[in-house]
Design a protein around this motif. Structure first.
Motif, PDB file in Angstrom:
ATOM      1  N   LEU A   1       8.771 -13.361   9.872  1.00 44.38           N
ATOM      2  CA  LEU A   1       7.620 -12.748   9.230  1.00 44.38           C
ATOM      3  C   LEU A   1       7.798 -11.230   9.153  1.00 44.38           C
ATOM      4  N   ASP A   2       7.737 -10.694   7.946  1.00 40.27           N
ATOM      5  CA  ASP A   2       7.932  -9.254   7.721  1.00 40.27           C
ATOM      6  C   ASP A   2       6.595  -8.639   7.317  1.00 40.27           C
ATOM      7  N   THR A   3       5.968  -7.935   8.241  1.00 38.28           N
ATOM      8  CA  THR A   3       4.658  -7.326   7.979  1.00 38.28           C
ATOM      9  C   THR A   3       4.766  -5.806   7.790  1.00 38.28           C
ATOM     10  N   ALA A   4       5.962  -5.320   7.502  1.00 41.67           N
ATOM     11  CA  ALA A   4       6.159  -3.873   7.360  1.00 41.67           C
ATOM     12  C   ALA A   4       5.375  -3.343   6.164  1.00 41.67           C
ATOM     13  N   TYR A   5       4.961  -2.095   6.264  1.00 40.11           N
ATOM     14  CA  TYR A   5       4.223  -1.468   5.173  1.00 40.11           C
ATOM     15  C   TYR A   5       4.465   0.031   5.192  1.00 40.11           C
ATOM     16  N   THR A   6       4.089   0.653   4.089  1.00 39.26           N
ATOM     17  CA  THR A   6       4.107   2.101   3.979  1.00 39.26           C
ATOM     18  C   THR A   6       2.723   2.569   3.567  1.00 39.26           C
ATOM     19  N   THR A   7       2.361   3.779   3.935  1.00 43.40           N
ATOM     20  CA  THR A   7       1.065   4.338   3.566  1.00 43.40           C
ATOM     21  C   THR A   7       1.243   5.339   2.438  1.00 43.40           C
ATOM     22  N   ASP A   8       0.436   5.198   1.396  1.00 39.35           N
ATOM     23  CA  ASP A   8       0.600   6.054   0.221  1.00 39.35           C
ATOM     24  C   ASP A   8      -0.756   6.255  -0.461  1.00 39.35           C
ATOM     25  N   THR A   9      -0.844   7.322  -1.247  1.00 40.36           N
ATOM     26  CA  THR A   9      -2.015   7.568  -2.088  1.00 40.36           C
ATOM     27  C   THR A   9      -1.638   7.261  -3.525  1.00 40.36           C
ATOM     28  N   VAL A  10      -2.346   6.312  -4.150  1.00 45.58           N
ATOM     29  CA  VAL A  10      -1.928   5.786  -5.440  1.00 45.58           C
ATOM     30  C   VAL A  10      -3.147   5.515  -6.318  1.00 45.58           C
ATOM     31  N   PHE A  11      -2.871   5.240  -7.598  1.00 50.12           N
ATOM     32  CA  PHE A  11      -3.887   4.739  -8.518  1.00 50.12           C
ATOM     33  C   PHE A  11      -3.820   3.214  -8.517  1.00 50.12           C
ATOM     34  N   LEU A  12      -4.920   2.558  -8.134  1.00 50.67           N
ATOM     35  CA  LEU A  12      -4.999   1.102  -8.192  1.00 50.67           C
ATOM     36  C   LEU A  12      -5.694   0.680  -9.477  1.00 50.67           C
ATOM     37  N   LYS A  13      -5.202  -0.395 -10.065  1.00 50.18           N
ATOM     38  CA  LYS A  13      -5.805  -0.943 -11.277  1.00 50.18           C
ATOM     39  C   LYS A  13      -7.007  -1.803 -10.908  1.00 50.18           C
ATOM     40  N   ASN A  14      -8.159  -1.482 -11.460  1.00 47.43           N
ATOM     41  CA  ASN A  14      -9.395  -2.200 -11.171  1.00 47.43           C
ATOM     42  C   ASN A  14      -9.497  -3.452 -12.046  1.00 47.43           C
ATOM     43  N   LEU A  15      -9.492  -4.618 -11.402  1.00 47.72           N
ATOM     44  CA  LEU A  15      -9.590  -5.879 -12.131  1.00 47.72           C
ATOM     45  C   LEU A  15     -11.026  -6.383 -12.220  1.00 47.72           C
ATOM     46  N   VAL A  16     -11.784  -6.230 -11.127  1.00 43.58           N
ATOM     47  CA  VAL A  16     -13.173  -6.692 -11.083  1.00 43.58           C
ATOM     48  C   VAL A  16     -14.014  -5.622 -10.396  1.00 43.58           C
ATOM     49  N   ASN A  17     -15.157  -5.322 -10.985  1.00 36.67           N
ATOM     50  CA  ASN A  17     -16.092  -4.360 -10.396  1.00 36.67           C
ATOM     51  C   ASN A  17     -17.432  -5.044 -10.211  1.00 36.67           C
ATOM     52  N   GLY A  18     -17.823  -5.277  -8.940  1.00 32.49           N
ATOM     53  CA  GLY A  18     -19.057  -6.014  -8.679  1.00 32.49           C
ATOM     54  C   GLY A  18     -19.965  -5.330  -7.683  1.00 32.49           C
ATOM     55  N   LYS A  19     -21.145  -5.906  -7.472  1.00 28.80           N
ATOM     56  CA  LYS A  19     -22.125  -5.315  -6.557  1.00 28.80           C
ATOM     57  C   LYS A  19     -21.716  -5.476  -5.102  1.00 28.80           C
ATOM     58  N   ASN A  20     -20.925  -6.522  -4.797  1.00 20.68           N
ATOM     59  CA  ASN A  20     -20.497  -6.768  -3.419  1.00 20.68           C
ATOM     60  C   ASN A  20     -19.064  -6.311  -3.167  1.00 20.68           C
ATOM     61  N   VAL A  21     -18.172  -6.753  -4.029  1.00 20.35           N
ATOM     62  CA  VAL A  21     -16.759  -6.420  -3.852  1.00 20.35           C
ATOM     63  C   VAL A  21     -16.139  -6.055  -5.194  1.00 20.35           C
ATOM     64  N   SER A  22     -15.045  -5.308  -5.136  1.00 17.30           N
ATOM     65  CA  SER A  22     -14.229  -5.013  -6.311  1.00 17.30           C
ATOM     66  C   SER A  22     -12.791  -5.408  -6.007  1.00 17.30           C
ATOM     67  N   LEU A  23     -12.102  -5.903  -7.017  1.00 16.48           N
ATOM     68  CA  LEU A  23     -10.715  -6.336  -6.859  1.00 16.48           C
ATOM     69  C   LEU A  23      -9.792  -5.352  -7.550  1.00 16.48           C
ATOM     70  N   TYR A  24      -8.695  -4.986  -6.852  1.00 17.43           N
ATOM     71  CA  TYR A  24      -7.715  -4.056  -7.389  1.00 17.43           C
ATOM     72  C   TYR A  24      -6.315  -4.658  -7.295  1.00 17.43           C
ATOM     73  N   MET A  25      -5.399  -4.089  -8.102  1.00 22.75           N
ATOM     74  CA  MET A  25      -4.011  -4.549  -8.091  1.00 22.75           C
ATOM     75  C   MET A  25      -3.074  -3.352  -8.027  1.00 22.75           C
ATOM     76  N   TRP A  26      -2.011  -3.519  -7.242  1.00 23.40           N
ATOM     77  CA  TRP A  26      -0.942  -2.528  -7.168  1.00 23.40           C
ATOM     78  C   TRP A  26       0.373  -3.233  -7.495  1.00 23.40           C
ATOM     79  N   THR A  27       1.134  -2.682  -8.439  1.00 22.08           N
ATOM     80  CA  THR A  27       2.428  -3.247  -8.806  1.00 22.08           C
ATOM     81  C   THR A  27       3.487  -2.168  -8.685  1.00 22.08           C
ATOM     82  N   ASP A  28       4.544  -2.458  -7.925  1.00 24.84           N
ATOM     83  CA  ASP A  28       5.681  -1.549  -7.822  1.00 24.84           C
ATOM     84  C   ASP A  28       6.950  -2.332  -8.109  1.00 24.84           C
ATOM     85  N   LYS A  29       8.105  -1.772  -7.769  1.00 23.03           N
ATOM     86  CA  LYS A  29       9.371  -2.432  -8.086  1.00 23.03           C
ATOM     87  C   LYS A  29       9.606  -3.670  -7.220  1.00 23.03           C
ATOM     88  N   ILE A  30       8.811  -3.831  -6.151  1.00 22.64           N
ATOM     89  CA  ILE A  30       8.995  -4.974  -5.258  1.00 22.64           C
ATOM     90  C   ILE A  30       8.152  -6.167  -5.703  1.00 22.64           C
TER      91      ILE A  30
END
Length: 420
Positions: A103-132
């Protein structure tokens, strides 16, 4: 062949034009002071989330560059919306050949623009796409926290198979119990949710009670139609093997100039950029050829008058390698499915002796009623409506004889009108 080499050179140089083009669409930028600047955003077909965009407040203004250092978000109105976040981004791969054996749980911390897929009163869904890979994030509107919807893949050596750790299911179930308590249907839906944009979008909308706004357009595809006319310069040439007897000598050919009409439909992969599209074109033309060949002793003459009614259905791929609002330059290649009809032609051999004798053979040589051909096209689109193009039809045989063939090729120029 020279023309094909020119086309290959054009393709190789296409990337040089990409940096010069722009595609400004109505949108806005939220600057670092949270002020909304309305204007025009240079909209590209971003395969990965953009880290920099060009923006201008009027069509005639000079473009400004915005990144996460001076912008909190931006949007192309009616198409795509992005917000800035500082978050953890998973670095584990999903490529089967490169999967880790644990199990590989490695991550990096970054400041980015996330694409907003859903905007709601309770939750919003975002997507991040990189070369991986593509990763998904859920933003809790009440706690103002964002978390990665986690999924990990690794190779299980004991079972010799790929193992999935779908942590995102429990994350969504927790939110369902919080925001939709007592709703058993949403629990069943979440348990069947795949780690994909379509399924996660549906789950996020359900978490908002079905009243969420889908910010990004789920499908940017579109359809348009066109019709036009042009002129075709065709050549029919007989080719034969050495010593083979055919209706005419090797290399004998005739040319025909005829009008051509076209109509069809385009399927746009992204209707906002119109970079790549699939086209189905219907075309019709009539070609008339006259052949007359005398022998070296001038004792015989061979003649053939044939009229070819040509109908074609041409699926093709078109790529705009240069694209602005009012001018696009494109290349195009397709596979034509050709249907041919012929007049009641006759192949005549005229013998010149003391008397003239003519021997006719009806429907000789036998021409095919169906054949494939490859047209290669290049042109420009002007002011979104007018398309001017030139096409080279690679030679294709109209006969099935073993020792000789009748090959037809053509150059075509025309104008199409695009209906929007």
């Amino acid at each position: 062949m020279k023309r094909l080499f020119c086309l290959a050179f054009l393709l190789s140089q296409a990337s040089l034009y990409l940096h010069a083009q722009s595609n400004f669409k109505p949108g806005y930028v939220i600057d670092s002071k949270n002020d909304t600047l309305k204007g025009f955003v240079d909209y590209r077909e971003w395969i990965k989330n953009p880290r920099e965009i060009s923006f201008k407040q009027t069509q005639t203004a000079s473009p400004q560059k915005f990144t996460v250092t001076n912008a909190n978000g931006f949007a192309i109105t009616g198409a795509e919306y992005y917000d800035k976040f500082t978050l953890n981004i998973s670095t584990s791969t999903i490529e089967l050949a490169q999967l880790s054996h644990s199990l590989d749980t490695a991550y990096t911390t970054d400041t980015v623009f996330l694409k907003n897929l859903v905007n709601g009163k309770n939750v919003s869904l975002y997507m991040w796409t990189d070369k991986i890979k593509s990763s998904y994030y859920i933003f809790d509107k009440h706690s103002h926290t964002i978390e990665n919807l986690k999924q990990y893949l690794y190779f299980n050596e004991d079972r010799q198979s790929v193992a999935n750790v779908n942590s995102y299911i429990n994350q969504l179930l927790r939110l369902a119990h919080q925001y939709q308590p007592g709703d058993t249907k949403i629990l069943t839906r979440i348990q069947k949710t795949d780690y994909s944009e379509t399924d996660l979008t549906a789950a996020a909308i359900a978490l908002n009670g079905g009243n969420a706004t889908q910010q990004s357009v789920h499908s940017n595809s579109g359809v348009r139609f066109f019709a036009g006319a042009g002129v075709r310069y065709s050549k029919l040439q007989f080719n034969s093997s050495a010593g083979a007897a055919g209706p005419f000598s090797n290399g004998i050919h005739d040319n025909s100039v005829s009008p051509v009409i076209t109509a069809g439909m385009d399927v746009l992969i992204n209707k906002y950029t119109e970079k790549l599209l699939f086209r189905l074109e219907l075309a019709a033309a009539i070609n008339s050829y006259h052949f007359s060949e005398g022998s070296s002793e001038y004792t015989t003459t061979k003649t053939l008058d044939v009229k070819i009614y040509h109908f074609a259905a041409i699926p093709q791929v078109m790529y705009n390698f240069y694209s602005t609002d009012n001018l696009k330059a494109f290349i195009d290649v397709g596979v034509a499915m050709n249907i041919y009809k012929y007049n009641n032609y006759n192949y005549a051999t005229i013998y010149h002796f003391s008397t003239v004798t003519t021997v006719s053979q009806s429907k000789y040589p036998v021409f095919q009623g169906f054949e494939f051909a490859v047209p290669v096209k290049a042109g420009v689109q002007i002011n979104k409506r007018i398309e001017v193009y030139g096409t080279y039809w690679l030679p294709s045989s109209l006969t099935k004889y073993i020792y000789y063939s009748a090959d037809q090729s053509a150059f075509q120029a025309g104008i199409n009108y695009i209906f929007r």
